[in-house]
Each structure stands twice: as structure tokens, then as C-alpha cells.
Write a protein that holds these residues in place. Structure first.
Motif, PDB file in Angstrom:
ATOM      1  N   ASP A 156       0.833  -1.205   0.000  1.00 27.82           N
ATOM      2  CA  ASP A 156       0.000   0.000   0.000  1.00 27.82           C
ATOM      3  C   ASP A 156       0.868   1.256   0.000  1.00 27.82           C
ATOM      4  OD1 ASP A 156      -2.339  -1.392  -0.098  1.00 27.82           O
ATOM      5  OD2 ASP A 156      -3.006  -0.906   1.929  1.00 27.82           O
ATOM      6  N   ALA A 157       1.969   1.206   0.751  1.00 28.92           N
ATOM      7  CA  ALA A 157       2.877   2.361   0.786  1.00 28.92           C
ATOM      8  C   ALA A 157       3.492   2.612  -0.585  1.00 28.92           C
ATOM      9  CB  ALA A 157       3.972   2.132   1.827  1.00 28.92           C
ATOM     10  N   TRP A 187       9.134   1.795   4.264  1.00 23.63           N
ATOM     11  CA  TRP A 187      10.520   1.385   4.501  1.00 23.63           C
ATOM     12  C   TRP A 187      10.615   0.513   5.744  1.00 23.63           C
ATOM     13  CZ3 TRP A 187      13.779   1.824   8.628  1.00 23.63           C
ATOM     14  CH2 TRP A 187      15.122   1.530   8.402  1.00 23.63           C
ATOM     15  N   PHE A 188       9.926   0.917   6.815  1.00 24.18           N
ATOM     16  CA  PHE A 188      10.011   0.183   8.074  1.00 24.18           C
ATOM     17  C   PHE A 188       9.452  -1.228   7.949  1.00 24.18           C
ATOM     18  CE2 PHE A 188       7.967  -1.203  12.027  1.00 24.18           C
ATOM     19  CZ  PHE A 188       9.078  -1.262  12.859  1.00 24.18           C
ATOM     20  N   VAL A 189       8.257  -1.359   7.373  1.00 21.10           N
ATOM     21  CA  VAL A 189       7.636  -2.678   7.332  1.00 21.10           C
ATOM     22  C   VAL A 189       8.385  -3.617   6.392  1.00 21.10           C
ATOM     23  CG1 VAL A 189       5.331  -1.980   8.074  1.00 21.10           C
ATOM     24  CG2 VAL A 189       5.914  -1.863   5.659  1.00 21.10           C
ATOM     25  N   LEU A 190       8.954  -3.102   5.310  1.00 24.91           N
ATOM     26  CA  LEU A 190       9.747  -3.960   4.431  1.00 24.91           C
ATOM     27  C   LEU A 190      11.045  -4.381   5.109  1.00 24.91           C
ATOM     28  CD1 LEU A 190       9.649  -2.793   0.702  1.00 24.91           C
ATOM     29  CD2 LEU A 190       8.713  -4.860   1.735  1.00 24.91           C
ATOM     30  N   PHE A 191      11.607  -3.492   5.924  1.00 20.73           N
ATOM     31  CA  PHE A 191      12.841  -3.822   6.623  1.00 20.73           C
ATOM     32  C   PHE A 191      12.601  -4.917   7.653  1.00 20.73           C
ATOM     33  CE2 PHE A 191      15.999  -3.338   9.984  1.00 20.73           C
ATOM     34  CZ  PHE A 191      17.184  -3.366   9.237  1.00 20.73           C
ATOM     35  N   VAL A 192      11.559  -4.774   8.460  1.00 23.12           N
ATOM     36  CA  VAL A 192      11.313  -5.791   9.487  1.00 23.12           C
ATOM     37  C   VAL A 192      10.763  -7.073   8.863  1.00 23.12           C
ATOM     38  CG1 VAL A 192      10.982  -4.107  11.328  1.00 23.12           C
ATOM     39  CG2 VAL A 192       8.994  -4.933  10.041  1.00 23.12           C
ATOM     40  N   TYR A 193      10.191  -6.974   7.671  1.00 19.19           N
ATOM     41  CA  TYR A 193       9.706  -8.179   6.996  1.00 19.19           C
ATOM     42  C   TYR A 193      10.883  -9.054   6.562  1.00 19.19           C
ATOM     43  CZ  TYR A 193       7.480 -11.293   3.654  1.00 19.19           C
ATOM     44  OH  TYR A 193       7.053 -12.414   2.978  1.00 19.19           O
ATOM     45  N   ALA A 194      11.808  -8.483   5.805  1.00 23.43           N
ATOM     46  CA  ALA A 194      12.972  -9.265   5.367  1.00 23.43           C
ATOM     47  C   ALA A 194      14.087  -8.367   4.844  1.00 23.43           C
ATOM     48  CB  ALA A 194      12.577 -10.285   4.313  1.00 23.43           C
ATOM     49  N   MET A 195      14.171  -7.131   5.372  1.00 19.89           N
ATOM     50  CA  MET A 195      15.232  -6.197   5.002  1.00 19.89           C
ATOM     51  C   MET A 195      15.243  -5.873   3.504  1.00 19.89           C
ATOM     52  SD  MET A 195      18.443  -7.368   7.400  1.00 19.89           S
ATOM     53  CE  MET A 195      18.258  -7.440   9.196  1.00 19.89           C
ATOM     54  N   PHE A 196      14.068  -5.831   2.911  1.00 20.87           N
ATOM     55  CA  PHE A 196      13.973  -5.439   1.506  1.00 20.87           C
ATOM     56  C   PHE A 196      14.112  -3.923   1.379  1.00 20.87           C
ATOM     57  CE2 PHE A 196      11.482  -9.473   0.984  1.00 20.87           C
ATOM     58  CZ  PHE A 196      12.323 -10.056   0.051  1.00 20.87           C
ATOM     59  N   PRO A 197      14.749  -3.430   0.307  1.00 20.53           N
ATOM     60  CA  PRO A 197      14.873  -1.985   0.087  1.00 20.53           C
ATOM     61  C   PRO A 197      13.594  -1.414  -0.512  1.00 20.53           C
ATOM     62  CG  PRO A 197      16.024  -3.159  -1.650  1.00 20.53           C
ATOM     63  CD  PRO A 197      15.518  -4.205  -0.692  1.00 20.53           C
ATOM     64  N   PHE A 198      12.998  -0.448   0.158  1.00 22.28           N
ATOM     65  CA  PHE A 198      11.692   0.059  -0.258  1.00 22.28           C
ATOM     66  C   PHE A 198      11.736   0.718  -1.638  1.00 22.28           C
ATOM     67  CE2 PHE A 198       8.559   3.569  -0.324  1.00 22.28           C
ATOM     68  CZ  PHE A 198       7.399   2.818  -0.242  1.00 22.28           C
ATOM     69  N   THR A 199      12.724   1.557  -1.886  1.00 19.15           N
ATOM     70  CA  THR A 199      12.774   2.289  -3.162  1.00 19.15           C
ATOM     71  C   THR A 199      12.884   1.339  -4.346  1.00 19.15           C
ATOM     72  OG1 THR A 199      13.822   4.207  -2.101  1.00 19.15           O
ATOM     73  CG2 THR A 199      14.014   4.037  -4.491  1.00 19.15           C
ATOM     74  N   LYS A 200      13.783   0.355  -4.256  1.00 24.07           N
ATOM     75  CA  LYS A 200      13.940  -0.608  -5.348  1.00 24.07           C
ATOM     76  C   LYS A 200      12.686  -1.449  -5.520  1.00 24.07           C
ATOM     77  CE  LYS A 200      16.794  -4.412  -7.047  1.00 24.07           C
ATOM     78  NZ  LYS A 200      17.953  -5.295  -6.773  1.00 24.07           N
ATOM     79  N   MET A 201      12.091  -1.860  -4.419  1.00 21.50           N
ATOM     80  CA  MET A 201      10.879  -2.676  -4.506  1.00 21.50           C
ATOM     81  C   MET A 201       9.743  -1.898  -5.159  1.00 21.50           C
ATOM     82  SD  MET A 201      11.264  -5.809  -3.178  1.00 21.50           S
ATOM     83  CE  MET A 201       9.736  -6.350  -2.403  1.00 21.50           C
TER      84      MET A 201
END
Length: 238
Positions: free
Chosen positions: A56-57, A75-89
Motif C-alpha cells: 500500500d505504501a 521502509w520500516f515494514v519492508l525492513f522488518v519483513y525481510a530487510m527489503f529496500p523500499f525504493t527498489k521494490m
């Protein structure tokens, strides 16, 4: 609507954080198997929710009037999910919306591995990295050694649920919606929606299975998709 999206996201994060703290501190040795399995299932469901919140973000629907806050939550939820980079995703997800189920779509199969597992592993190759795996393994050992969290708790309520959630997300958010029907694709977004009731749609993947509606109205939050589906089905009947 703006505030609701924010509060839904923060509430889900709060529930996940509370559940994680309680389960990681639980006495696993004296926990019956049904409780372990229940805790695992709850965590898997919440990890799916974290990723759907990040999704959604990516579409700016958590805090539409505050892009910095919206992206910070993503950024926070992707990081705690599996350290994925938000901008690239987000960039890759935009490609998926631009070229759904076509060449250039990072979520689509490679034309050879169209079965579930072949497609899943091809899908994950586009998003995974050895660096991220190393960071996750290091985090596991740091949390175990410095915070004293038992390895069994970390495995049952962090590692296994997060990995399992990726299969759940892929099944209901990519494989079922975007696999080619026997009579070929019938819309530009090359997507279909799961025929589940609103309850089972939520349980299965936070309504992510209402995928045709999502592609048609990508700005809608996950909790708005059932209403969009009702409207679309009513229009079809009329």
C-alpha cells in the motif's frame, strides 16, 4: 480516508510487534504443539499483513497527503519483513503494473517455469540477494546472543512464518491472479480475482486476491478492495 489508512497500518504494525515480543519470550519447551502451530499461523498471517502494508505504501495509499510519512512506514515494514529496500521494490512493482504478465514484468515467469514452484523461485531471484541473506542470518544470531532469545523461538515465530508468508503472498497475489487462463487473458491487466467471500479473501491474503480490482484501482488500500469488487460485480450483473 487518509487517517484511516494510517491507523490501519499502525494498528497492524502494533499487533505484529506485540505478538512477536510475546511469542519470542514464551516458554517454548512447555508450549503444546497446538500452541506452537497457532503462534506460527498468527505470525505468518501478520507477516503477510506487513508486506501488504508495504505494498500500500508503494502506491502512496497509507498517507496520501504526507509522502515522507507514507514512505517511512513502507521502509520500516519492508525492513522488518525481510530487510527489503523500499525504493527498489517500489520501482520493480511499478514495472509490474506497467507490464503485467508480460516480458519485462519482474513478477512474471520466464516462459519456461510456469508451474507454482518454478515460477516462485524465478520470482524470488529478482528480489533476493546473498547480502540480505547474510544480514538476516547475522540478525538471527545477534538477537539470540545479545538478547537471549532462544533459537527455537526465533525459528518458530520469526524465520519459518516469514518464509511461509512469501509462499502465501506469491500464491494469492501473483500465481493465481496472473497465470494465463485456458482461453487466454481477457483484460489489459492480465489479472483475475479469486472468487472468495470477503471473510476468506481477508484470511487468505488481506484481499490481495481481488487482484483485477487492484490493477484497475491501484490507489485503493487493501481494506477498500472488497467494496470495489462489490461495485464491479454489480456492474457486470447489470
Amino acid at each position: 480516508m487518509t487517517n484511516r489508512g494510517l491507523w490501519v497500518a499502525l494498528s497492524l504494525i502494533g499487533i505484529w510487534a506485540t505478538s512477536t515480543v510475546l511469542l519470542l519470550s514464551a516458554d517454548l519447551a512447555n508450549m503444546p504443539l497446538w500452541a506452537k502451530c497457532g503462534g506460527f499461523a498468527v505470525q505468518m498471517f501478520l507477516y503477510v499483513g506487513l508486506f501488504v502494508t508495504a505494498h500500500d505504501a508503494m502506491h502512496g495509499s497509507i498517507a496520501p497527503t504526507n509522502p515522507k510519512l507514507n514512505d517511512a512506514i513502507g521502509w520500516f515494514v519492508l525492513f522488518v519483513y525481510a530487510m527489503f529496500p523500499f525504493t527498489k521494490m517500489r520501482q520493480m512493482h511499478n514495472l509490474h503494473h506497467d507490464l503485467p504478465a508480460r516480458v519485462g514484468d519482474p513478477d512474471f515467469h520466464n516462459g519456461k517455469h510456469q508451474n507454482f514452484f518454478g515460477w516462485y523461485f524465478n520470482f524470488m531471484q529478482n528480489y533476493w540477494s546473498w547480502l540480505r541473506l547474510g544480514l538476516l542470518i547475522s540478525t538471527f544470531h545477534v538477537v539470540h546472543q545479545l538478547l537471549g532469545v532462544p533459537e527455537g523461538n526465533l525459528a518458530w515465530f520469526w524465520v519459518f512464518p516469514s518464509v511461509a508468508s512469501s509462499f502465501q503472498l506469491f500464491l494469492f497475489g501473483t500465481f493465481l491472479p496472473h497465470r494465463e487462463p485456458s482461453d487466454g487473458y481477457v483484460n489489459d491487466c492480465r489479472a483475475t480475482s479469486t472468487p472468495f467471500s470477503e471473510f476468506w479473501s481477508f484470511i487468505s491474503c488481506y484481499h490481495f486476491g481481488y487482484h483485477e480490482e487492484h490493477h484497475e484501482l491501484p490507489h485503493l488500500s487493501w481494506w477498500e478492495l472488497p467494496q470495489a469488487r462489490k461495485i464491479r460485480l454489480q456492474e457486470v450483473r447489470e
